[in-house]
Design an enzyme around this catalytic site. Structure first.
Site, PDB file in Angstrom:
ATOM      1  CG  ASP A  99      -2.345   0.219   0.943  1.00  0.00           C
ATOM      2  OD1 ASP A  99      -2.642   1.242   0.313  1.00  0.00           O
ATOM      3  OD2 ASP A  99      -3.174  -0.623   1.320  1.00  0.00           O
ATOM      4  CG  ASP A 201      -5.291   5.358   0.783  1.00  0.00           C
ATOM      5  OD1 ASP A 201      -6.168   4.491   0.878  1.00  0.00           O
ATOM      6  OD2 ASP A 201      -5.316   6.434   1.421  1.00  0.00           O
ATOM      7  CG  ASP A 326     -11.579   1.364   3.351  1.00  0.00           C
ATOM      8  OD1 ASP A 326     -11.253   1.396   4.556  1.00  0.00           O
ATOM      9  OD2 ASP A 326     -10.877   1.846   2.442  1.00  0.00           O
TER      10      ASP A 326
END
Length: 533
Positions: A99, A201, A326
């Protein structure tokens, strides 16, 4: 597979490191734990693991608030632990994707501490600072994704700074060339260590409107829904200038061999596909989240697939996602039986699939008591069901205490059925959803039509979504999915009569040869191999 890149024909598996495996008994997963469980990924058959953030962080947003882009937070281990994990993964033929969180840092990052120290500091323009409005309030009406205004007043310097998420996550100013170069250097640090790519992200957030105009109201917003949705984020993200940034980021990766750039982008299809970039010089895979928000019926799913295929630019490689850290888990959204249909859909559509850890077990959202809540979004906007903790709970490995995840107290509670719903138990069950996922991934590897063939819609009616996958002179495959609650019959095209049944979602129909009509049980999916041409 020589004519496709690894990220095209492979399957990606997302690991949320806090919840995968704890090696030191503190109740939080870590890098040594991931390393201990690589054999599961190899057994499952995936090609790459994407690891959510592991960088040093105060953990205001559990790693998405970073203080050092070139380090490892002690809760996850040390840099040598990462190097050992990377080496072991590569030794097993697994790629490793990290990430990357370039939109914002922690408010404890040295850059921000310098930036807020003075209006005249050299790093002041590394973040987004604005004078108050005439009434002394925030510079505009932009809202934070986790609730409230996106502007935080700094009394020491008399200005507001912008934060798209928590106030502890100030946004970087990506219009500043020095910021861009610093972030590209961070990418090079990990690429030089051998990382195979990045999931970036909130990629569509990096550039904001240069005039800081107010966002317009959202006429579709209703009370009781997330506060961020009160406004249309027209000026706070997805600005035209973002595409030059994505192209620069891609150019950094292109200097290394066989690396992949994945972008987290929550946008409608027609805006999403722009992130492939001009001449395919943008993100290799702008994440396609359409299935996460789809109404779970044959017509809507087929429309999404067809619209996406039609919108892809020439040379754009598709990808599909059913869940992530999420969102609610797929088994919670559609139910246990349809979770099997969803797995078959994900792993037979054209393009790269990404599988979220635990979805191969059919894990559902785990109830989180108020005193156990960890997620800052739930704490900021309680009662709206926005908390992400229920989809981030520990991976259950076996029937031992704490399901083999930790010798300590898990940071979040385990799934209530972990004594029976765990890797060991489901791996031993020839009819489990875990066995189904493993066989689907093996089927995808074995048949070129699935990992690189064309998508050809066949029929969508009466709860049935059917399509073909075709690759050169290979025998076509036909996928038929019953989204309904009753038995359905599908009339097959002439060349499909007498097809061989390769796999059913129930794993209990084998060596069947079809006639002119295919019968599907309720909530069942089938993969057939058609007769030779």
């Amino acid at each position: 597979m020589s004519d496709t890149a690894w990220w095209q024909h492979g399957t990606i598996y997302q690991v949320y490191p806090r919840s995968f495996q704890d090696s030191d008994g503190d109740g939080v997963g870590d890098l040594k734990g991931i390393r201990q469980r690589l054999d599961h990924l190899c057994w499952l058959g995936v090609d790459a693991l994407w690891i959510s953030p592991i960088y040093p962080s105060p953990m205001a947003d559990f790693g998405y608030d970073i203080t050092d882009y070139r380090g490892v937070d002690p809760i996850f281990g040390r840099m040598e632990d990462f190097d050992h994990l990377l080496a072991d993964a590569h030794g097993r033929g697994l790629k490793v994707i990290l990430d990357f969180v370039p939109n914002h840092t922690s408010d404890h990052h040295p850059w921000f501490m310098e930036s807020r120290s003075s209006r005249h500091n050299a790093k002041r323009d590394w973040y987004i600072w604005r004078d108050p409005a005439l009434d002394g309030g925030p510079p505009n009406n932009w809202l934070a994704n986790f609730g409230g205004s996106a502007w935080e007043y700094d009394p020491a310097t008399g200005q507001y700074y912008y934060h798209a998420f928590l106030k502890e996550q100030p946004d970087l100013n990506w219009r500043n060339p020095a910021v861009r170069e610093a972030m590209y250097d961070a990418l090079r640090f990990w690429l030089d260590r051998g990382v195979d790519g990045f999931r970036v992200d909130v990629l569509w957030h990096l550039i904001k409107d240069d005039q800081f105009r107010d966002n317009p109201p959202n006429p579709a917003w209703l009370p009781g829904h997330a506060g961020i949705d009160r406004l249309l984020q027209r000026y706070s993200c997805d600005r035209p200038e973002i595409h030059s940034v994505v192209a620069e980021m891609r150019a950094v990766l292109d200097r290394y061999s066989s690396r992949v750039l994945i972008g987290e982008i929550y946008l409608p299809i027609e805006r999403l596909v722009a992130y492939y970039g001009r001449d395919m010089a943008g993100a290799h895979l702008p994440f396609n989240f359409q299935l996460i928000f789809a109404a779970w019926n044959a017509r809507d799913i087929a429309r999404i697939v067809d619209d996406y295929e039609a919108a892809l630019p020439q040379g754009g490689w598709p990808n599909w996602v059913l869940g992530n850290h999420d969102q609610k888990r797929i088994a919670t959204r559609v139910g246990a039986a349809q979770a099997r249909v969803a797995a078959m859909l994900l792993l037979t559509l054209r393009g790269t699939p990404t599988l979220y850890y635990g979805d191969e077990l059919g894990l559902e959202n785990v109830p989180i008591a108020p005193e156990q809540v960890q997620d800052p979004w739930e704490k900021n906007e309680p009662g709206l069901g926005l908390g992400r903790d229920p989809a981030r709970t520990p991976m259950p490995w076996d029937e031992s205490e704490n399901a083999g995840f930790t010798l300590g107290k898990p940071w979040l509670p385990l799934n209530p059925d972990h004594a029976t719903r765990n890797v060991a138990a489901l791996a031993a069950d020839p009819n489990s959803i875990l066995t189904l996922c493993r066989q689907l991934i093996a089927l995808r590897r074995a048949y070129p039509a699935l990992h690189r063939g064309r998508y050809l819609p066949l029929r969508t009616e009466d709860d049935i979504f059917a399509f073909r996958r075709s690759c050169g002179q290979q025998r076509d495959l036909l996928v038929a999915l019953n989204f309904g609650q009753t038995v359905k019959r599908l009339a097959l095209p002439p060349d499909a009569a007498g097809a061989d049944l390769l796999l059913s979602t129930g794993l209990d129909r084998i060596r069947e040869s079809t006639g002119e009509v295919l019968q599907l049980r309720p909530r069942e999916g089938l993969v057939l191999q058609l007769m030779p041409r």
